[in-house]
Write a protein that holds these residues in place. Structure first.
Motif, mmCIF file in Angstrom:
data_model
loop_
_atom_site.group_PDB
_atom_site.id
_atom_site.type_symbol
_atom_site.label_atom_id
_atom_site.label_comp_id
_atom_site.label_asym_id
_atom_site.label_seq_id
_atom_site.Cartn_x
_atom_site.Cartn_y
_atom_site.Cartn_z
ATOM 1 N N THR A 88 0.817 -1.212 0.000
ATOM 2 C CA THR A 88 0.000 0.000 0.000
ATOM 3 C C THR A 88 0.849 1.260 0.000
ATOM 4 O O THR A 88 0.523 2.244 -0.680
ATOM 5 N N ALA A 89 1.944 1.283 0.743
ATOM 6 C CA ALA A 89 2.804 2.467 0.781
ATOM 7 C C ALA A 89 3.279 2.838 -0.624
ATOM 8 O O ALA A 89 3.368 4.027 -0.964
ATOM 9 N N TYR A 90 3.581 1.844 -1.447
ATOM 10 C CA TYR A 90 4.017 2.118 -2.812
ATOM 11 C C TYR A 90 2.872 2.686 -3.641
ATOM 12 O O TYR A 90 3.072 3.546 -4.498
ATOM 13 N N ARG A 91 1.662 2.217 -3.395
ATOM 14 C CA ARG A 91 0.503 2.713 -4.135
ATOM 15 C C ARG A 91 0.197 4.158 -3.779
ATOM 16 O O ARG A 91 -0.215 4.940 -4.640
ATOM 17 N N ILE A 92 0.374 4.522 -2.526
ATOM 18 C CA ILE A 92 0.102 5.898 -2.096
ATOM 19 C C ILE A 92 0.995 6.881 -2.831
ATOM 20 O O ILE A 92 0.562 7.968 -3.215
ATOM 21 N N ARG A 93 2.227 6.510 -3.081
ATOM 22 C CA ARG A 93 3.193 7.424 -3.711
ATOM 23 C C ARG A 93 3.493 7.045 -5.161
ATOM 24 O O ARG A 93 4.492 7.484 -5.738
ATOM 25 N N ASP A 94 2.605 6.296 -5.781
ATOM 26 C CA ASP A 94 2.803 5.785 -7.129
ATOM 27 C C ASP A 94 3.075 6.896 -8.149
ATOM 28 O O ASP A 94 2.341 7.871 -8.233
ATOM 29 N N GLY A 95 4.155 6.730 -8.892
ATOM 30 C CA GLY A 95 4.451 7.604 -10.012
ATOM 31 C C GLY A 95 5.137 8.917 -9.686
ATOM 32 O O GLY A 95 5.315 9.746 -10.575
ATOM 33 N N ILE A 96 5.521 9.123 -8.440
ATOM 34 C CA ILE A 96 6.182 10.375 -8.088
ATOM 35 C C ILE A 96 7.571 10.090 -7.525
ATOM 36 O O ILE A 96 7.796 9.046 -6.919
ATOM 37 N N PRO A 97 8.493 11.010 -7.720
ATOM 38 C CA PRO A 97 9.834 10.825 -7.147
ATOM 39 C C PRO A 97 9.856 11.234 -5.677
ATOM 40 O O PRO A 97 9.052 12.060 -5.221
ATOM 41 N N ALA A 98 10.795 10.682 -4.948
ATOM 42 C CA ALA A 98 11.011 11.071 -3.555
ATOM 43 C C ALA A 98 11.469 12.527 -3.503
ATOM 44 O O ALA A 98 11.961 13.082 -4.485
ATOM 45 N N LEU A 99 11.298 13.124 -2.337
ATOM 46 C CA LEU A 99 11.741 14.495 -2.112
ATOM 47 C C LEU A 99 13.245 14.492 -1.831
ATOM 48 O O LEU A 99 13.674 13.997 -0.782
ATOM 49 N N PRO A 100 14.058 15.011 -2.733
ATOM 50 C CA PRO A 100 15.513 14.944 -2.549
ATOM 51 C C PRO A 100 16.000 15.605 -1.262
ATOM 52 O O PRO A 100 16.925 15.117 -0.618
ATOM 53 N N ALA A 101 15.380 16.710 -0.857
ATOM 54 C CA ALA A 101 15.841 17.436 0.322
ATOM 55 C C ALA A 101 15.542 16.714 1.627
ATOM 56 O O ALA A 101 16.107 17.054 2.667
ATOM 57 N N LEU A 102 14.659 15.702 1.579
ATOM 58 C CA LEU A 102 14.283 14.972 2.793
ATOM 59 C C LEU A 102 14.631 13.489 2.722
ATOM 60 O O LEU A 102 14.172 12.701 3.556
ATOM 61 N N SER A 103 15.428 13.091 1.751
ATOM 62 C CA SER A 103 15.781 11.677 1.566
ATOM 63 C C SER A 103 17.297 11.521 1.708
ATOM 64 O O SER A 103 18.056 12.270 1.086
ATOM 65 N N PHE A 104 17.696 10.526 2.513
ATOM 66 C CA PHE A 104 19.106 10.409 2.889
ATOM 67 C C PHE A 104 19.592 8.969 2.857
ATOM 68 O O PHE A 104 18.796 8.031 2.871
ATOM 69 N N ALA A 105 20.910 8.826 2.836
ATOM 70 C CA ALA A 105 21.553 7.518 2.890
ATOM 71 C C ALA A 105 22.623 7.555 3.973
ATOM 72 O O ALA A 105 23.221 8.605 4.231
ATOM 73 N N ALA A 106 22.844 6.413 4.580
ATOM 74 C CA ALA A 106 23.893 6.287 5.597
ATOM 75 C C ALA A 106 24.964 5.338 5.086
ATOM 76 O O ALA A 106 24.653 4.256 4.564
ATOM 77 N N PHE A 107 26.206 5.736 5.269
ATOM 78 C CA PHE A 107 27.360 4.937 4.878
ATOM 79 C C PHE A 107 28.213 4.668 6.108
ATOM 80 O O PHE A 107 28.334 5.520 6.988
ATOM 81 N N ASP A 108 28.802 3.487 6.135
ATOM 82 C CA ASP A 108 29.776 3.152 7.166
ATOM 83 C C ASP A 108 31.014 2.641 6.453
ATOM 84 O O ASP A 108 30.933 1.641 5.717
ATOM 85 N N THR A 109 32.116 3.314 6.626
ATOM 86 C CA THR A 109 33.381 3.020 5.945
ATOM 87 C C THR A 109 33.167 2.745 4.455
ATOM 88 O O THR A 109 33.641 1.759 3.912
#
Length: 168
Positions: free
Chosen positions: A31-52
């Protein structure tokens, strides 16, 4: 040491592979995918974590729209998924990313109408989300009502539907 970077700096393939490992390859029908179907994520609020240098977690936030049965339209931000490398899922990395995204949303003035689908005990305890205002919401697919959560002063309380919000 864990480094948080904008998700735009990470290849989409690497993000998708992490999501597959964290949630399975059948996740696209949820359902979460259906709610946001066809739109890109918000770049300013989307992040990634890296370790080494290794990607270990991501969080994505999405523009969604609540269309009230009374005609009101409320722009909201859907928080999640929070994907953590399975071997690192008890290390607090997801909580760190969630805090980072919420603090960024707050700093940008975008934290007044947030929603997510997730564990109510966890998201209530650590981040103040609840299902109090979502009882009349309709979503495009099945959802456990207690897992449809919201937070913020502008969160609608009436009946209506959630779906993607197209940004100009």
């Amino acid at each position: 040491m864990i480094e948080i970077v904008p998700i735009a700096e990470v290849s989409n393939d690497a993000v998708e592979q992490l999501l597959d490992r964290a949630f399975g390859t059948d996740r696209h029908g949820r359902t979460a995918y259906r709610i946001r179907d066809g739109i890109p994520a918000l770049p300013a609020l989307s992040f990634a974590a890296f370790d080494t240098g290794a990607l270990i977690a991501t969080i994505q936030c999405w523009p969604v729209l609540f269309t009230g049965d009374d005609g009101d339209l409320v722009s909201m931000v859907m928080v999640g998924p929070v994907a953590v490398e399975p071997a690192r899922q008890r290390d607090g990395i997801g909580r760190m990313l969630m805090r980072h995204a919420l603090e960024t949303a707050d700093a940008r003035g975008e934290a007044d109408a947030l929603m997510l689908i997730g564990d109510p005990e966890y998201y209530s305890r650590f981040f103040g989300f609840s299902a109090e205002r979502t009882t009349g919401w309709r979503v495009p697919g099945p959802v456990e009502r207690a897992r449809l959560l919201s937070r913020g002063d502008r969160v609608p309380t009436g009946t209506g539907s959630l779906g993607p919000r197209v940004l100009a």
